[in-house]
Design a protein around this motif. Sequence first.
Motif, PDB file in Angstrom:
ATOM      1  N   TYR A 238      47.924  27.083  48.278  1.00 16.90           N
ATOM      2  CA  TYR A 238      47.412  27.768  47.099  1.00 16.90           C
ATOM      3  C   TYR A 238      46.046  28.336  47.436  1.00 16.90           C
ATOM      4  N   GLU A 239      45.591  29.249  46.634  1.00 23.22           N
ATOM      5  CA  GLU A 239      44.261  29.835  46.810  1.00 23.22           C
ATOM      6  C   GLU A 239      43.324  29.186  45.804  1.00 23.22           C
ATOM      7  N   ASN A 240      42.202  28.627  46.301  1.00 24.36           N
ATOM      8  CA  ASN A 240      41.272  27.971  45.385  1.00 24.36           C
ATOM      9  C   ASN A 240      40.334  28.992  44.717  1.00 24.36           C
ATOM     10  N   ARG A 241      39.415  28.491  43.898  1.00 18.85           N
ATOM     11  CA  ARG A 241      38.518  29.370  43.131  1.00 18.85           C
ATOM     12  C   ARG A 241      37.614  30.215  44.013  1.00 18.85           C
ATOM     13  N   ASP A 242      37.388  29.781  45.258  1.00 17.66           N
ATOM     14  CA  ASP A 242      36.570  30.551  46.197  1.00 17.66           C
ATOM     15  C   ASP A 242      37.416  31.501  47.034  1.00 17.66           C
ATOM     16  N   HIS A 243      38.674  31.692  46.645  1.00 20.22           N
ATOM     17  CA  HIS A 243      39.610  32.588  47.331  1.00 20.22           C
ATOM     18  C   HIS A 243      39.863  32.168  48.775  1.00 20.22           C
ATOM     19  N   ILE A 244      39.879  30.862  48.994  1.00 20.82           N
ATOM     20  CA  ILE A 244      40.205  30.299  50.299  1.00 20.82           C
ATOM     21  C   ILE A 244      41.585  29.666  50.191  1.00 20.82           C
ATOM     22  N   MET A 245      42.436  29.962  51.160  1.00 20.44           N
ATOM     23  CA  MET A 245      43.788  29.398  51.169  1.00 20.44           C
ATOM     24  C   MET A 245      43.710  27.925  51.561  1.00 20.44           C
ATOM     25  N   VAL A 246      44.380  27.085  50.789  1.00 19.82           N
ATOM     26  CA  VAL A 246      44.434  25.651  51.032  1.00 19.82           C
ATOM     27  C   VAL A 246      45.881  25.292  51.376  1.00 19.82           C
ATOM     28  N   LEU A 247      46.086  24.797  52.586  1.00 21.35           N
ATOM     29  CA  LEU A 247      47.394  24.298  53.010  1.00 21.35           C
ATOM     30  C   LEU A 247      47.353  22.788  52.814  1.00 21.35           C
ATOM     31  N   TYR A 248      48.342  22.229  52.109  1.00 15.99           N
ATOM     32  CA  TYR A 248      48.258  20.811  51.772  1.00 15.99           C
ATOM     33  C   TYR A 248      49.584  20.084  51.963  1.00 15.99           C
ATOM     34  N   ARG A 249      49.471  18.776  52.055  1.00 12.43           N
ATOM     35  CA  ARG A 249      50.600  17.845  52.000  1.00 12.43           C
ATOM     36  C   ARG A 249      50.130  16.719  51.093  1.00 12.43           C
ATOM     37  N   GLN A 250      50.971  16.349  50.127  1.00 14.55           N
ATOM     38  CA  GLN A 250      50.581  15.291  49.208  1.00 14.55           C
ATOM     39  C   GLN A 250      51.763  14.398  48.858  1.00 14.55           C
TER      40      GLN A 250
END
Length: 158
Positions: free
Chosen positions: A120-132
């Motif tokens: 997803y793209e966070n509020r700072d327009h940085i792409m976050v790749l995650y596993r949860q």
Amino acid sequence: MSQSTTAEPPMAEKIRRITDVLLNYWEEKRQNHPFPDVSDIIPEQLSDVWSNCFIVQLHHIKNKENYSFTYFGDALQRAYTRDLTNTPVKYVVSPHADHLASQYEKVLNTGQPLEDDGSYENRDHIMVLYRQILLPLSYCKTGQIGFILGGMRYKLKP
């Protein structure tokens, strides 16, 4: 007769995925119950991963589920650009909030752990790749889901 000794595992084996660490902990805590109680979760026992964890509380408001973070680990604040403790999920400024709510609904409906990965793209327009991983917890040993323990690791892709 010599006694066999077991060498300490290499560092790579000591570092396990957060999903494995939390699922094993959850299984240990639940014993013979469908899921453990929120009071069974002891942050000191999860010290290696606790900063990447969060706890979401389920609120029933006029028969409609609403979720808020009751704990939000320090390491996660960079991915979401702020501390979300005491923030209802619906106020998380991100298109990811709708996805989170739907994943919480799945855990609520099934009573089972859920692993999830994506971006997803966070509020700072940085792409976050995650596993949860999302794990159901009961409230006051009622046997009903009242909380979700989550753990997330991520990478930022500017």
